[in-house]
Design an enzyme around this catalytic site. Structure first.
Site, PDB file in Angstrom:
ATOM      1  N   ASP A  25       7.537 -41.632  -2.074  1.00  9.78           N
ATOM      2  CA  ASP A  25       8.348 -42.520  -1.249  1.00  9.78           C
ATOM      3  C   ASP A  25       9.720 -41.918  -0.968  1.00  9.78           C
ATOM      4  O   ASP A  25      10.276 -42.086   0.106  1.00  9.78           O
ATOM      5  CB  ASP A  25       8.494 -43.894  -1.912  1.00  9.78           C
ATOM      6  CG  ASP A  25       7.329 -44.796  -1.533  1.00  9.78           C
ATOM      7  OD1 ASP A  25       6.389 -44.293  -0.891  1.00  9.78           O
ATOM      8  OD2 ASP A  25       7.362 -45.994  -1.858  1.00  9.78           O
ATOM      9  N   MET A  42      -5.392  -7.147   9.289  1.00 11.53           N
ATOM     10  CA  MET A  42      -4.770  -6.318  10.326  1.00 11.53           C
ATOM     11  C   MET A  42      -5.688  -5.129  10.638  1.00 11.53           C
ATOM     12  O   MET A  42      -6.731  -4.957  10.026  1.00 11.53           O
ATOM     13  CB  MET A  42      -3.386  -5.882   9.873  1.00 11.53           C
ATOM     14  CG  MET A  42      -2.387  -7.043   9.961  1.00 11.53           C
ATOM     15  SD  MET A  42      -0.739  -6.569   9.464  1.00 11.53           S
ATOM     16  CE  MET A  42      -0.930  -6.411   7.710  1.00 11.53           C
ATOM     17  N   TYR A  98       9.574 -35.270 -18.346  1.00  4.99           N
ATOM     18  CA  TYR A  98       8.138 -35.090 -18.159  1.00  4.99           C
ATOM     19  C   TYR A  98       7.766 -35.130 -16.684  1.00  4.99           C
ATOM     20  O   TYR A  98       8.537 -35.606 -15.847  1.00  4.99           O
ATOM     21  CB  TYR A  98       7.340 -36.154 -18.928  1.00  4.99           C
ATOM     22  CG  TYR A  98       7.478 -37.550 -18.386  1.00  4.99           C
ATOM     23  CD1 TYR A  98       6.639 -38.004 -17.351  1.00  4.99           C
ATOM     24  CD2 TYR A  98       8.435 -38.417 -18.879  1.00  4.99           C
ATOM     25  CE1 TYR A  98       6.768 -39.277 -16.844  1.00  4.99           C
ATOM     26  CE2 TYR A  98       8.578 -39.703 -18.375  1.00  4.99           C
ATOM     27  CZ  TYR A  98       7.743 -40.132 -17.359  1.00  4.99           C
ATOM     28  OH  TYR A  98       7.867 -41.380 -16.838  1.00  4.99           O
ATOM     29  N   ARG A 116      -3.921  -1.171  -5.756  1.00  6.80           N
ATOM     30  CA  ARG A 116      -3.098  -2.374  -5.660  1.00  6.80           C
ATOM     31  C   ARG A 116      -3.554  -3.338  -6.759  1.00  6.80           C
ATOM     32  O   ARG A 116      -4.670  -3.207  -7.273  1.00  6.80           O
ATOM     33  CB  ARG A 116      -3.238  -3.032  -4.291  1.00  6.80           C
ATOM     34  CG  ARG A 116      -4.657  -3.407  -3.940  1.00  6.80           C
ATOM     35  CD  ARG A 116      -4.779  -3.953  -2.522  1.00  6.80           C
ATOM     36  NE  ARG A 116      -6.187  -4.224  -2.233  1.00  6.80           N
ATOM     37  CZ  ARG A 116      -6.660  -4.527  -1.029  1.00  6.80           C
ATOM     38  NH1 ARG A 116      -5.847  -4.574   0.003  1.00  6.80           N
ATOM     39  NH2 ARG A 116      -7.932  -4.791  -0.842  1.00  6.80           N
ATOM     40  N   GLY A 145       9.695 -41.454  -7.951  1.00  5.48           N
ATOM     41  CA  GLY A 145       8.544 -41.581  -7.055  1.00  5.48           C
ATOM     42  C   GLY A 145       8.828 -40.697  -5.856  1.00  5.48           C
ATOM     43  O   GLY A 145       9.373 -41.140  -4.857  1.00  5.48           O
ATOM     44  N   THR A 146       8.490 -39.429  -5.998  1.00 11.45           N
ATOM     45  CA  THR A 146       8.895 -38.482  -4.955  1.00 11.45           C
ATOM     46  C   THR A 146       8.100 -38.642  -3.669  1.00 11.45           C
ATOM     47  O   THR A 146       8.502 -38.139  -2.633  1.00 11.45           O
ATOM     48  CB  THR A 146       8.821 -37.033  -5.465  1.00 11.45           C
ATOM     49  OG1 THR A 146       7.576 -36.854  -6.127  1.00 11.45           O
ATOM     50  CG2 THR A 146       9.952 -36.753  -6.423  1.00 11.45           C
ATOM     51  N   ARG A 148      -3.090   2.943   8.881  1.00 11.77           N
ATOM     52  CA  ARG A 148      -3.395   1.641   8.256  1.00 11.77           C
ATOM     53  C   ARG A 148      -2.143   0.789   8.135  1.00 11.77           C
ATOM     54  O   ARG A 148      -1.043   1.303   7.979  1.00 11.77           O
ATOM     55  CB  ARG A 148      -3.936   1.852   6.829  1.00 11.77           C
ATOM     56  CG  ARG A 148      -5.271   2.504   6.746  1.00 11.77           C
ATOM     57  CD  ARG A 148      -5.589   2.811   5.268  1.00 11.77           C
ATOM     58  NE  ARG A 148      -6.499   3.932   5.146  1.00 11.77           N
ATOM     59  CZ  ARG A 148      -7.825   3.793   4.980  1.00 11.77           C
ATOM     60  NH1 ARG A 148      -8.358   2.605   4.893  1.00 11.77           N
ATOM     61  NH2 ARG A 148      -8.585   4.866   4.881  1.00 11.77           N
ATOM     62  N   LYS A 187       0.826  -1.205   0.000  1.00 10.18           N
ATOM     63  CA  LYS A 187       0.000   0.000   0.000  1.00 10.18           C
ATOM     64  C   LYS A 187       0.861   1.257   0.000  1.00 10.18           C
ATOM     65  O   LYS A 187       0.643   2.177  -0.791  1.00 10.18           O
ATOM     66  CB  LYS A 187      -0.918  -0.021   1.236  1.00 10.18           C
ATOM     67  CG  LYS A 187      -1.923   1.108   1.252  1.00 10.18           C
ATOM     68  CD  LYS A 187      -2.736   1.130   2.543  1.00 10.18           C
ATOM     69  CE  LYS A 187      -3.832   0.083   2.506  1.00 10.18           C
ATOM     70  NZ  LYS A 187      -4.676   0.121   3.723  1.00 10.18           N
ATOM     71  N   CYS A 227       6.440 -39.079 -11.101  1.00  9.67           N
ATOM     72  CA  CYS A 227       5.027 -39.387 -10.965  1.00  9.67           C
ATOM     73  C   CYS A 227       4.651 -39.252  -9.490  1.00  9.67           C
ATOM     74  O   CYS A 227       5.500 -39.342  -8.622  1.00  9.67           O
ATOM     75  CB  CYS A 227       4.700 -40.780 -11.496  1.00  9.67           C
ATOM     76  SG  CYS A 227       5.650 -42.097 -10.749  1.00  9.67           S
ATOM     77  N   HIS A 245     -15.635  -8.990   2.450  1.00 11.59           N
ATOM     78  CA  HIS A 245     -14.607  -9.909   2.953  1.00 11.59           C
ATOM     79  C   HIS A 245     -14.774 -11.303   2.376  1.00 11.59           C
ATOM     80  O   HIS A 245     -13.849 -11.922   1.871  1.00 11.59           O
ATOM     81  CB  HIS A 245     -14.653  -9.951   4.477  1.00 11.59           C
ATOM     82  CG  HIS A 245     -13.714 -10.949   5.062  1.00 11.59           C
ATOM     83  ND1 HIS A 245     -14.112 -12.214   5.434  1.00 11.59           N
ATOM     84  CD2 HIS A 245     -12.387 -10.875   5.292  1.00 11.59           C
ATOM     85  CE1 HIS A 245     -13.079 -12.873   5.893  1.00 11.59           C
ATOM     86  NE2 HIS A 245     -12.012 -12.083   5.825  1.00 11.59           N
ATOM     87  N   SER A 298      11.556 -43.076 -13.472  1.00 10.02           N
ATOM     88  CA  SER A 298      10.466 -42.210 -13.037  1.00 10.02           C
ATOM     89  C   SER A 298      10.616 -42.006 -11.534  1.00 10.02           C
ATOM     90  O   SER A 298      10.607 -42.967 -10.775  1.00 10.02           O
ATOM     91  CB  SER A 298       9.111 -42.841 -13.352  1.00 10.02           C
ATOM     92  OG  SER A 298       8.080 -41.999 -12.872  1.00 10.02           O
ATOM     93  N   ARG A 335      -1.142 -47.652 -11.872  1.00  5.99           N
ATOM     94  CA  ARG A 335      -0.874 -48.539 -10.733  1.00  5.99           C
ATOM     95  C   ARG A 335      -1.661 -49.821 -10.919  1.00  5.99           C
ATOM     96  O   ARG A 335      -2.887 -49.796 -10.909  1.00  5.99           O
ATOM     97  CB  ARG A 335      -1.317 -47.878  -9.431  1.00  5.99           C
ATOM     98  CG  ARG A 335      -0.666 -46.556  -9.128  1.00  5.99           C
ATOM     99  CD  ARG A 335      -1.331 -45.958  -7.883  1.00  5.99           C
ATOM    100  NE  ARG A 335      -0.789 -44.648  -7.547  1.00  5.99           N
ATOM    101  CZ  ARG A 335      -1.244 -43.503  -8.041  1.00  5.99           C
ATOM    102  NH1 ARG A 335      -2.252 -43.501  -8.902  1.00  5.99           N
ATOM    103  NH2 ARG A 335      -0.690 -42.362  -7.677  1.00  5.99           N
ATOM    104  N   GLY A 339      -7.985  -7.097   5.255  1.00  6.49           N
ATOM    105  CA  GLY A 339      -8.805  -7.132   6.468  1.00  6.49           C
ATOM    106  C   GLY A 339      -8.203  -7.890   7.622  1.00  6.49           C
ATOM    107  O   GLY A 339      -8.837  -8.056   8.652  1.00  6.49           O
TER     108      GLY A 339
END
Lengths: 928, 928
Positions: A797, A108, A879, A364, A794-795, A97, A27, A859, A482, A792, A590, A106
């Protein structure tokens, strides 16, 4: 030179500028900026965010240096406005403000009309000639100050336990009742003067401390209260949801007051330079005559339309500003054009007309729905206001969620009973059961119920309940209330200003059309049209393909991105949906999901209970025709696009979780003893199944499982290939931690494939690869790559093992970790780039050491998370794969990643033509 | 030129040499070597190990090229020995033996006397003038050939189902009974001739195939049988236990036969150049007159002592070779000296005296007990035969285990009933229950019972049962029998030749002194003295400090090694034991072990069940005095040596595992409802507790636990410091995966320490560090190091999470992984250097990036594994920590690591003096 901590703005000048957002807050930076470009802004000064941090570091005190610096700036403000703070004759009033780096609407606190004291009131009455206005301002100041400064910031507990604001409002309402009026404006100057006196008495009695009759005390009380509100409970809750760091702090803007409530030539309003709900290119806003800004935003009075375009079915008969104040409206419209040209984005502005003079209080970048974001971005790019790249960066990938959200079906809506109409504040369908408090919403949601939060109006205290509701429905408030602002930010279904509803929160019910609906009643909302229906209506999938702006943006995204986007799907139906969303293949099918149907699971159970290899083989092979049918369906749906199939992964006990009755039935079916089944169940029990006998460890112990699955896949592929239907299956071995595991499983697959190809006399286009999901695998990925044609990640695990967190058990400490700031985010939602990300990078580096062209993807949950998609792009993956509904999000995120960090060589799959041409060229070269 | 596959040796020449162990096998290389240095060796040739692999690759066939090459070498053998293979007048007989790179005693097959046919027998009778000898050789050849070649290698199943060897031995025993003789030697030439005829008939009838009456057929049948025996079940089992790769293959040694059974001027024997059980420097061996080598090794006839030194209480009246054949003994003794000088190590030799002429059949580095290994190494180094470094490398660290093994107590032995005396073949105490078959041993051991395997004699088929027994006891056999050799290799307690025992394996009992002992009877053995006791005797800890050679070797080791060795201990008693074993500090004191005593666990349970923070704090703080006492005891025992204390690690549910009755009792004690306890137990239940709410995650959720533990440690340290007792506690925060976790916990510890130091007015010498046991931690170790003064790798958890293996559940697949060769070894026993080791290296590299002098150690199972200790040395760790009994092993392994890979700068803790001097210097510098 000492560091500058206070920045003046006003009168066409400013010490700060738009780039100082971190220091001055959004602001403050914009006020300085607006002042610099000649937009009429009431003069003021901004205290930096650093001072907020210093305030906390100093034990909630402000330094004398700050007071001195602010006092000097105040002199400049007085000069610019021609008034004097605390002066008996021509007193300057101030607003105080908050203003953080990122908007926290809204969340604060604000104090207005600061500077009204027994000394300044007579002067202001003389100057304005409006005693009523002055006492109205005064009673507002007393209320705000007692609430914000005394009760909230100073922590004084009201003696009777009731909030001071509530007490004062009750007294005020009682007076209105006594006078027989409903509007504040109908109270007389005398009434307001009398009530101010009474207010001060009540404050002193309840708070044990007088309302300060000193302008400076009011000013610094207000400034400290704004600092304090940075760590108010609402603000903290909001920051946690939005991921805003707690250490940023807020700036404080002290600005000359201008009054929209000085009679009928004064007004106040809020406007967007384009429609924030639809993105349409017209000036859109709401205003109130003879009111202060808070009246518009708080949603207590339903505001008037700014212009013709802002009229809705509910406000079409109301007079617009365009009609009532054409000259001032023209001035405001010109400012709209100026601001959009300057900021190159849709602005959300607040203005006040004081006795015919227009003042801009704030500008803004405006929040917007996903649909609006897309439309604005595309239209701004097409009108050359911004570039295509900027347009792509302009849309938060998560915002696409809204377009991808389900809608009520047209047929369902046609037949359904309309309960009420309101303002369409958040798009999509919201279907759930009525609840009347934020707490109730949270409770019901925790039980797995879908809820609609029904409120007269929402307040920042409600954010938690709003967050866990399917839809938000309010009886009061406008498009900028709001509820509307918050819902839009989250892409949540929302209807506001639904005035026909009579809500009784205490009785947990609402009445509309003479009928009463209790807590738990099913409601359906069309948030895009603002219509509330009775009962639980059917919901239809999103149809983003019908939105031309979306299509255009996604075309640009596809042309820009450098990695492919696949989907996780196990059925032809899912596969088709994903293709409609732009998926370029299946990254994870799977197979275990295919085993749970009754006519299939019996064979799996038979296999598990087999005593001999012979018997086990026989049981497993009974699954072959089922699996073959599954794969045939998926291959057909994907029409030659790559399909990565993961071989059986979960531990066997997941297929043998039976109660006593089921055990008896199974024993009968398989002609074994119940005791033997129980014994086997006991044998299969594991203390830490996550780290147990699963993944390829199963295929190694029971090679017949791998053989059956390989056979089903390759036979399905072979049969389709013979029918000239293109297939490209990728067989993925799960949970490999040592190269020998993959070598073992790949050997089985290749042997089976060879047998089938020989028997069916056809060459099948298949590859064998592995999941990289064990930390160790990343370290030995070079060796694993010798046996793999693709990786691939397997994030899921990898995160579980890399962090040592069981996703099933993490609830006991992870939420606290995030709230205490031990972890910046839940690593299961957003990939932990600093830690787990290094494992991925290592795996990629090692894998490509052995095979420089190794195809690598990801994946699981992270494949659809924008930040994680960007990480995958930067790490050189080919990918990502995610759930069908997140495919468009991943496509856009991938495009943004390519804009932010272009890669040298594109690793996206080349179009077939080029590949074919390359092959030809290679053949030619060989001939030579 | 084609590759050479057959190597001739004999007549003081050889085509191969000692370095060709991989190609020629240990035996072949040594035969070539011996021949080269002029030791009398019967001529022969060695077929390379490559040919064994080729044999399998060719579908168990030998190539014509190999036959041709071998035939050429045979000519040379004929020339050297002056005899001709298959010749009617002066026939050469051959032995065919296996010979792998590493010795696998008795695990593969041998065929002797090859070349005896109806054509050659008359010639040999004429030449030797001893018909009886020839037919004795002939009946042995038939038996061996039928067994080894026909039944085992060719896989012919005897028609009546009984092994051909057993049938033929029964027939032979029946003849002896008929003749009324007990010794083979008492049968006449006629008897042996007749039985040869009968043997051939039986072979043809049972096996459906005649015993070949052709020398060449016998030769190649034998060679192929040796190849085949590489993959016999015994050989495979032995390789798995010993960790010998299956792909090495065996060489085949074809050698001219010499005969120890040509009458009373012939003999055969086995000898060690030093005593393999004690290491004493004298020639030690056993021999038999008129016998073939197998008679000595098989343990069927109890052999005679080679010389005075070889006599035992059982053989003191027997005539030695020294006494009977002084000239030949002298010649043998000279060869002993020559061989030790040549090989610089104790040799295990086989010899035969044929009609007064000495032939050496084999030499190899002899297996020895740990004690013997130490004594020999030290004595050889002191006599300058080898260097100190070579001496240190000469002892396998695991061999120290034997010295560290418990012994029977002298008091216990004094009172106990002696059942029998035998030969002390393997040192230490063996206490367990009698079993009579290898299978029974395995079964009982699997049930957790300690067993003593009691056998007339052991054979290679028994290796599995021997491995799982506490001790091995045989009635027959000598110090070089199968049982003795194998037990010594494993450092296992063993008594052989205990002739007083009358064992009836069928009835599962033995009789001694007129009393019968059944399966399950408790026995105690003193393997160092060869005494068998009745009942279960008390066992006392090892006292290696009383062995001067051990002490000398360890002194050399300590002077050589570059890393420190600490111990894992939680009690003053353990700490003292470890110091006696040379521990230089405690690397891991697990505090949770201190919580399980009844008067303590009640407070932990109270804490877990507390509803309020206040109540929880109170419960936790009740543990303070207990913990303080624990630490005071440990600090005193360690006398200023560093003590690393790990803060509470296990999940809370481990303290609340209660049955119904216990729940009721606890509810009464704590005045809560049983239902509330059950509810809390349910809340604490985790699906994967390994990855759940444990480690520092507890300390973060319940800071009062960390505070209490920190307070107990620092208060104990402060009080001792005030009493001028040196302490150096190292507080270790477990399971850190993110730097913020350590920062959080370290802040609590430092605050508490500050408070105590201020209150007690004393400076405490303490540090704060962390376990590195989460894979992620290795990647962000640079950030973690900012808050850590030391790291300690928890390689157990690192292995669990790095591999994704739950140690509790790994039994379902890990054994198969190792046996199938998917993994080279159990990664929980030996650190997986290729994978988990990289995590450690990464953690070290990152940690030292932030603090170049960061102290880094390892604690847990791997800290005492020699290979893992060497890895830690190479990776630059400062110390390893292991269980007290493995401290000496780690010290020696560390010394070997320093010899193999010296480090530039020693990272072992500097002696105090130097550190003090350094400080002084620093002070001085400051003053300037």
């Amino acid at each position: 030179m000492a560091k500058k901590n206070v920045y003046f703005f006003g009168g066409g000048k400013a010490e700060g500028n738009a780039k100082m957002r971190n220091t001055l807050g959004g602001k403050g930076a914009n006020l300085a900026d607006m002042s610099s470009i000649g937009v009429p802004v009431p003069a003021g000064y901004t205290i930096t965010t650093d001072m907020c941090i210093a305030y906390y570091d100093n034990g909630r005190k402000v330094s004398k240096a700050l007071v001195d610096e602010a006092t000097k700036s105040l002199k400049k403000v007085e000069k610019a406005m021609g008034k004097k703070f605390g002066c008996t004759e021509n007193p300057l009033l101030l607003s105080i403000r908050s203003g953080a780096r990122d908007s926290m609407p809204g969340m604060m606190d604000t104090v207005l009309n600061v500077g009204l004291t027994s000394k300044t009131i007579p002067g202001l009455i003389a100057k304005s000639g409006d005693e009523r206005f002055v006492y109205d301002a005064y009673r507002r100041l007393i209320t705000m100050y007692a609430d914000v400064v005394m009760e909230k910031a100073e922590g004084i507990e009201p003696k009777d336990g009731e909030s001071i604001r509530v007490t004062l409002e009750h007294v005020f309402d009682a007076l209105k009742e006594k006078r027989g009026v409903t509007e504040d404006a109908d109270l007389s100057a005398e009434d307001l003067k009398a009530i101010s006196v009474e207010f001060k008495k009540i404050v002193k009695a309840k708070m044990g401390k007088a309302f300060p009759d000193n302008a400076d005390k009011q000013l610094w009380g207000g400034i400290k209260a704004v600092f304090a509100s940075w760590n108010g409970p609402r603000a903290i809750a909001y920051r946690e949801i939005e991921g805003i760091p707690h250490e940023w702090g807020t700036a404080v803007n002290v600005q000359a007051m201008v009054f929209g409530n000085m009679g009928d030539t004064s007004a106040t309003g809020v406007a967007f330079t384009r429609n924030p709900a639809t993105g349409e290119d017209y000036f859109y806003g709401e205003w109130l005559i003879n009111a202060q800004g808070e009246d518009v935003v708080a949603g207590i009075r339903t505001p008037l339309p700014l212009n013709k375009e802002s009229k809705t079915s509910g406000t079409k008969k109301s007079k617009s500003m365009q009609e009532l104040y054409p000259k001032t409206y023209k001035q405001l419209y010109n400012i709209r054009v100026k601001l959009e040209k300057h900021y190159k984005d849709m602005q959300d502005v607040e203005f006040t007309v004081e006795d015919g003079e227009l003042w801009m209080l704030q500008t803004r970048t405006g929040k917007r729905t996903g649909g609006a974001a897309i439309r604005m971005a595309v239209e701004m790019a097409e009108s050359k206001l911004i570039s295509k790249e900027e347009a792509l960066m302009r849309v938060d990938p998560e915002q696409l969620n809204e377009l991808l959200h389900p809608m009520l079906t047209a047929a369902g809506e046609k037949k359904a009973k309309v309960l009420a109409k309101g303002l369409p504040a958040g798009p999509g369908a919201g279907v759930g059961r009525a609840v009347f408090t934020s707490e109730a919403a949270a409770e019901w949601a925790a039980k797995g119920e879908k809820v609609i939060l029904v409120r007269n109006e929402t307040s920042p205290e409600d954010v938690n309940g709003m967050h866990c509701s399917e839809g938000i429905l309010t009886a009061k408030g406008g498009m900028t209330s709001h509820a509307a602002l918050v819902a839009r930010g989250w892409g949540k279904c929302c209807i506001v200003g639904c005035g026909e509803l009579h809500i009784d929160a205490k009785k947990k019910q609402f009445t509309v059309g003479g009928k009463t609906y209790k807590e738990g009643a099913w409601l359906s909302m069309n948030g895009s049209a603002g219509i509330l229906y009775k009962d639980q209506l059917a919901v239809q999938p999103a149809q983003p393909e019908k939105n031309k702006d979306y299509k255009k943006l996604m075309t640009w995204a596809d042309a820009t991105r450098q990695i492919n986007v696949r989907t996780n799907a196990e059925s032809p139906a899912d596969a088709k949906q994903a293709i409609a969303f732009g998926a370029e293949g299946i990254g994870l099918a799977r197979t275990e999901h295919m085993f749970f149907e009754p006519e299939r699971i019996i064979h799996i159970r038979h296999m598990i209970l087999s005593e001999t290899l012979e018997e086990r083989r026989k049981a497993v092979m009974k699954l072959l025709p089922f699996q073959k049918k599954d794969f045939t369906g998926i291959f057909k749906a994907m029409a030659g696009k790559p399909v990565t199939i993961r071989l059986l992964d979960p531990p066997l006990h997941e297929f043998l979780e039976l109660d006593e009755k089921q055990i008896k039935e199974l024993a009968k079916q398989l002609k074994v003893k119940p005791a033997d089944i129980k014994k086997r169940m006991g044998q299969l029990h594991e203390l830490n199944p996550m780290l147990g006998h699963r993944g390829c460890r199963l295929g190694i112990a029971y090679p017949e499982i791998t053989e059956m699955q390989a056979r089903a896949i390759i036979e399905a592929a072979a049969d389709l290939t013979k029918k000239k239907i293109k297939v490209s299956p990728e067989l993925m071995v799960p949970l490999v931690g040592h190269e020998n595991e993959l070598e073992n499983q790949a050997a089985i697959i290749h042997r089976v494939a060879e047998e089938i190809q020989k028997a069916k006399k056809v060459k099948v286009n298949y590859t064998v690869g592995t999941m990289i999901e064990i930390p160790r695998a990343c370290f030995v990925a070079d060796k694993i790559a010798e046996h793999a044609e693709f990786f691939s990640f397997g994030t899921n695990d990898l995160t579980q093992m890399g962090f040592g967190y069981s996703r099933d058990d993490v609830g006991s400490f992870l939420p606290e970790y995030v709230s205490k700031g031990i972890l910046p985010a839940d690593p299961f939602q957003t990939l932990d780039q600093g830690g787990i990300g290094q494992l991925v990078e290592l795996g990629v580096k090692n894998g490509r050491k052995t095979k420089s062209e190794l195809k690598i993807g990801i994946c699981g949950e992270h494949g659809g998370d924008p930040e994680s998609v960007k990480f995958c792009h930067r790490t050189g993956l080919n990918y990502v794969s995610c759930s069908p509904f997140r495919v468009p999000i991943a496509r856009l995120a991938a495009a943004q990643a390519a804009i932010e960090t272009p890669r040298k060589a594109a690793t996206k799959a080349k179009p077939k033509k080029k590949a074919a041409a390359k092959k030809k060229a290679a053949k030619k070269a060989k001939k030579k």
